[in-house]
Design an enzyme around this catalytic site. Structure first.
Site, PDB file in Angstrom:
ATOM      1  N   ASP A  69      -2.194  15.805  -5.162  1.00 53.71           N
ATOM      2  CA  ASP A  69      -2.057  17.070  -4.444  1.00 53.71           C
ATOM      3  C   ASP A  69      -3.165  18.066  -4.747  1.00 53.71           C
ATOM      4  O   ASP A  69      -3.544  18.851  -3.891  1.00 53.71           O
ATOM      5  CB  ASP A  69      -0.685  17.698  -4.699  1.00 53.71           C
ATOM      6  CG  ASP A  69      -0.338  17.844  -6.170  1.00 53.71           C
ATOM      7  OD1 ASP A  69      -1.155  17.466  -7.018  1.00 53.71           O
ATOM      8  OD2 ASP A  69       0.779  18.336  -6.466  1.00 53.71           O
ATOM      9  N   ASP A 460       2.112  23.168 -17.047  1.00 54.39           N
ATOM     10  CA  ASP A 460       3.241  22.223 -17.024  1.00 54.39           C
ATOM     11  C   ASP A 460       3.392  21.402 -18.302  1.00 54.39           C
ATOM     12  O   ASP A 460       4.501  20.965 -18.606  1.00 54.39           O
ATOM     13  CB  ASP A 460       3.166  21.246 -15.840  1.00 54.39           C
ATOM     14  CG  ASP A 460       3.262  21.940 -14.495  1.00 54.39           C
ATOM     15  OD1 ASP A 460       3.895  23.011 -14.435  1.00 54.39           O
ATOM     16  OD2 ASP A 460       2.696  21.428 -13.527  1.00 54.39           O
TER      17      ASP A 460
END
Length: 844
Positions: A69, A460
């Site tokens: 992505d 993350d």
């Protein structure tokens, strides 16, 4: 470059020979000296981002790609089972092209690969059709922004494929878009025409056409006639609006006319599709575009199923695994035997059998009449941070056409592959974390310690301590999710602080380490007892003061006792600033406010700030200070170039020759130079790239090339040199991890033995804490003069353990730490005139 190996009681390390000469740049913007060759790579982390699809050539030729992505696409290298990045050429004004919305291979010419690339929030949504004739080694870039826009990081990014090549005519491709319907090209992408007969407008979830499938059995007049398009809508009512379920269309005349498919499931949205050679189209469905629930429209992605449509007789069959009303994402058929199928759920949290919860994989040998849930035992392949993390957002699953026993499934953290999908042998073929070569993290900050490791914080996944950037390292513990800031004390390198956490306060947000990141301890409290999180942090040169500007505050908070008490810095309020410590004076801090251009200074260890200088606004908040020099501050001012203040009371002066500077940082000085090397990402002489100066900015050389641009410094917006190795530089990216450039033969000055080991690329350890007396054992390959010295983190010699000629064989030396303060020390062994190695020690 490496010679014999010394065997040492606390470490085994190769010996280094240092012979490389160096020639400095002599003009404002010149080419790299002929004797310098840079190699580019990513710091080894392993995966870390969302791989949105695996795309294979069904010819059984081993051709296979992965798209991501935000990190570009990769080609599979079956010889060593690694992935080769294909989009590192993307320039700073093309950053969005690292978001690959769709990828397809020409079935008749597998050397031809195509991508649709773009991200909404980069480069004004610039979108391109990428075309390659050589398996992705090079691409033609065709800008299609004026006709349609891609969003590789949007909802539904794991759907697809939206691009499809006509198997009967490789010049014809179809592109399904998010907002503008369907387009077709008959000249391999040189020009595109809107297929107006398919009246599909923007869907409520902004996902549009989710896939395009071409039935190659329907050739007529040199092109396939049957085309099927899935659309990301479902029958639902929300906010007083009724949404239709017109989500599957078919054309039997090469796109001239279209009709809705009768009998289609309307309660769910089509995700992906697989077409058999005999006319079965198997489609996965979910109640949202995915990969997770959508906060703007009612799409929880909780329910769905798998349906099979026989195109020839127009009959439908619900083949969802019995008793499992879940959203499904991936679907694949064995190209040699379409009765064999694999499918994966999406956004499903089920027990994976190893303490993790995530998606499930199902296998069928009778075309979906029956399914078996596949064991998901995982093998980290030496990338330990993945332990405790599940296979999730599994939007794409594929048989390896070259070996259909093997199956690959994508995840929010990378790719997993099993060597045998047969459920009859559970546990015998675990799902290997197959990401070597894929680096898709979003780095947010790093600190690189003199005589110490590289410490990073990552979106993350917390971050890592790297003593060797070519080796995978453990993740920070405790894990707190996203960490956003990290800094160390310049004069007390073992003192490191990192910040992160979440807005809901579920993870404590600020930690310190006194052993270079080997372990982390929480601060005693948070300022005002509030739920502050993330932001940036600065540690004073002496390690006594810590300043923290959280993300959800415009204030800078100060502590001198590791969080037992906090105060606010006076004279300062901004959400866009990053506090920075002076490397030589523990009482001085700086900050630049990009909103108004003010440079702030504190001379009382962060208690208060005042305006030092007024500069143009809009520069980088991440200012830099030259190591070991008080008041030597450099600021990248974007279009206003690069400026420098040579002392705490000096005014800022422009650095000549720099047209634009987005980021600035420092690294080890060049041989025979005293001032640290300066690195910038910017524009010099009309050329944009990564530049180095060895003479305080008087001249610059570009050290990267057009094949290694990585979309520029991205979210972290940092460039920083290595303080231990001349020429090595690290840069953040928007989704390709921490990239670094290193000289082919890295230079370390022979008169600075404490720095030698960084060039050896060793994996250092800590046999710590040391006792007052610790035995060091080492084995010599031949009679050699040996010296063993111990240095502190500033490079000052504190002990000489050995300085004599010794016979070949095993030897021992005692390191007596009595009288030394706690901290990090460096033990350097030199055997002969040039063979050296180093290990760090932590004395408690």
């Amino acid at each position: 470059m490496f010679g014999h190996v010394l065997r040492v009681g606390f470490l085994m390390l190769p010996l280094l020979f240092v012979t490389l000469p160096f020639t400095a740049a002599v003009s404002v913007a010149s080419d790299l000296p002929a004797e310098e060759v840079y190699h580019w790579n990513s710091v080894a982390i392993g995966g870390g981002g969302y791989v949105t699809a695996i795309v294979t050539s069904h010819e059984g030729d081993g051709v296979m790609y992965a798209r991501t992505d935000v990190g570009g696409a990769y080609r599979w290298n079956p010889r060593d089972e690694t992935w080769i990045p294909l989009n590192d050429w993307v320039s700073e004004d093309q950053t969005g092209l690292l978001g690959i919305e769709s990828l397809t291979i020409d079935p008749s010419s597998p050397n031809r690969v195509y991508m649709m690339a773009g991200i909404d929030y980069f480069n004004n949504g610039n979108t391109a059709f990428l075309r390659s004739d050589n398996f992705g080694d090079t691409f033609d870039v065709i800008n299609v922004t004026q006709q349609f826009k891609a969003h590789g990081n949007g909802m539904g990014r794991q759907n697809g494929e939206r691009l499809a090549v006509d198997p009967n005519n490789g010049d014809i491709l179809y592109a399904g878009t998010r907002r503008d319907g369907l387009f077709v090209t008959t000249d391999r992408g040189d020009s595109w025409e809107h297929v107006s007969a398919l009246e599909v407008s923007q869907t409520p979830n902004d996902n549009g056409i989710s896939f395009v499938v071409i039935d190659g059995r329907t050739e007529e007049n040199g092109r396939s006639q049957r085309i099927i398009a899935g659309v990301s809508v479902a029958e639902l009512e929300a906010g007083g609006t009724r949404y239709h379920g017109n989500n599957l269309y078919i054309s039997e005349d090469a796109g001239e006319s279209w009709e809705l498919v009768e009998g289609r499931p309307t309660r769910f949205m089509p995700q992906r599709a697989a077409l058999s050679g005999d006319g079965d189209l198997v489609i996965t469905y979910g109640d949202g575009a995915g990969p997770h629930g959508h906060w703007n429209v009612p799409e929880p992605v909780e329910s769905g199923g798998i349906w099979s449509w026989n195109i020839d007789d127009r009959s439908w069959s619900d083949i969802t695994p019995a008793g499992l009303s879940r959203a499904f994402g991936g679907i694949s058929m064995d190209p040699a035997n379409p009765d064999r199928m694999v499918a994966s759920t999406i956004n499903t949290w089920m027990d994976q059998g190893d303490g993790t919860w995530g998606d499930r994989v199902f296998y069928s040998e009778d075309r979906g009449a029956g399914w078996t849930s596949v064991d998901l035992q995982k093998d980290d392949q030496g990338i330990s941070w993945i332990q405790g993390h599940s296979i999730h957002w599994a939007g794409s699953i594929e048989f390896d056409p070259g070996n259909t026993d093997r199956v690959l499934v994508t995840s929010g953290n990378g790719i997993f592959m099993t060597g045998n999908i047969d459920p009859a042998a559970p546990g015998e073929h675990p799902w290997k974390f197959t990401v070597r070569g894929i680096e898709e993290t979003v780095p947010l900050d790093i600190t690189n310690i003199y005589n110490g490791p590289l410490i990073s914080v990552i979106g993350d996944y917390d971050g890592f301590v790297h003593h060797d950037v070519t080796e995978y390292s453990p993740i920070h513990e405790p894990q707190i999710g996203t960490s956003t800031g990290v800094d160390h004390a310049e004069k007390r390198g073992n003192m490191v602080v990192r910040v992160g956490g979440t807005s809901n306060g579920s993870n404590f947000p600020i930690y310190y380490s006194t052993d270079l990141g080997r372990s982390w301890s929480p601060f005693a409290s948070l300022p005002d007892g509030q739920t502050y999180y993330q932001g940036r942090v600065a540690v004073a040169a002496d390690g006594e003061t810590v300043l923290w500007r959280p993300s959800n505050s415009n204030r800078i908070f100060r502590t001198t006792d590791r969080g037992r008490t906090w105060t606010q810095a006076d004279g300062f309020a901004s959400t866009r600033t990053i506090p920075v410590s002076d490397p030589a004076n523990g009482s001085i801090f700086y900050a630049y406010n990009p909103s108004n251009g003010n440079v702030m200074i504190s001379r009382d260890a962060g208690s208060s700030f005042s305006v030092k200088s007024s500069l143009p606004s809009g520069g980088s908040a991440l200012i830099r200070t030259a190591p070991q020099r008080e008041g030597d501050v450099w600021i990248a001012l974007e279009a206003n170039g690069l400026v420098r203040s040579a002392g705490p009371d000096a005014e800022f002066e422009p650095v000549a020759g720099v047209d634009r500077a987005a980021a600035v940082g420092f690294g080890r000085a060049a041989p025979d130079h005293d001032y640290p090397s300066v690195y910038i990402w910017g524009t010099v002489g009309g050329i944009t790239g990564l530049f180095r100066s060895v003479d305080e900015g008087s001249s610059w050389v570009r050290i990267n090339d057009d094949a290694h641009q990585y979309g520029g410094p991205g979210n972290g917006n940092f460039v920083i040199g290595d303080p231990n190795i001349f020429g090595r530089v690290y840069m953040s990216t928007a989704g390709r991890g921490i990239v670094y450039g290193a000289l082919e033969n890295e230079v370390v000055s022979a008169d600075q033995p404490e720095a030698v080991a960084s060039a050896v690329r060793l994996r250092q350890n800590y046999p710590n804490p040391f006792n007052p007396s610790t035995l060091i054992s080492y084995e010599l390959p031949a009679e050699t003069h040996v010296t063993i010295r111990v240095f502190d983190v500033l490079g000052r010699q504190v002990r000489v353990l050995v300085d004599q000629r010794q016979d070949a064989g095993l030897h021992h030396s005692v390191f007596d730490a009595t009288g030394l303060s706690s901290g990090v020390y460096i033990c350097v062994l030199q055997a002969g005139p040039a063979r050296k190695f180093r290990s760090m020690m932590y004395i408690k």
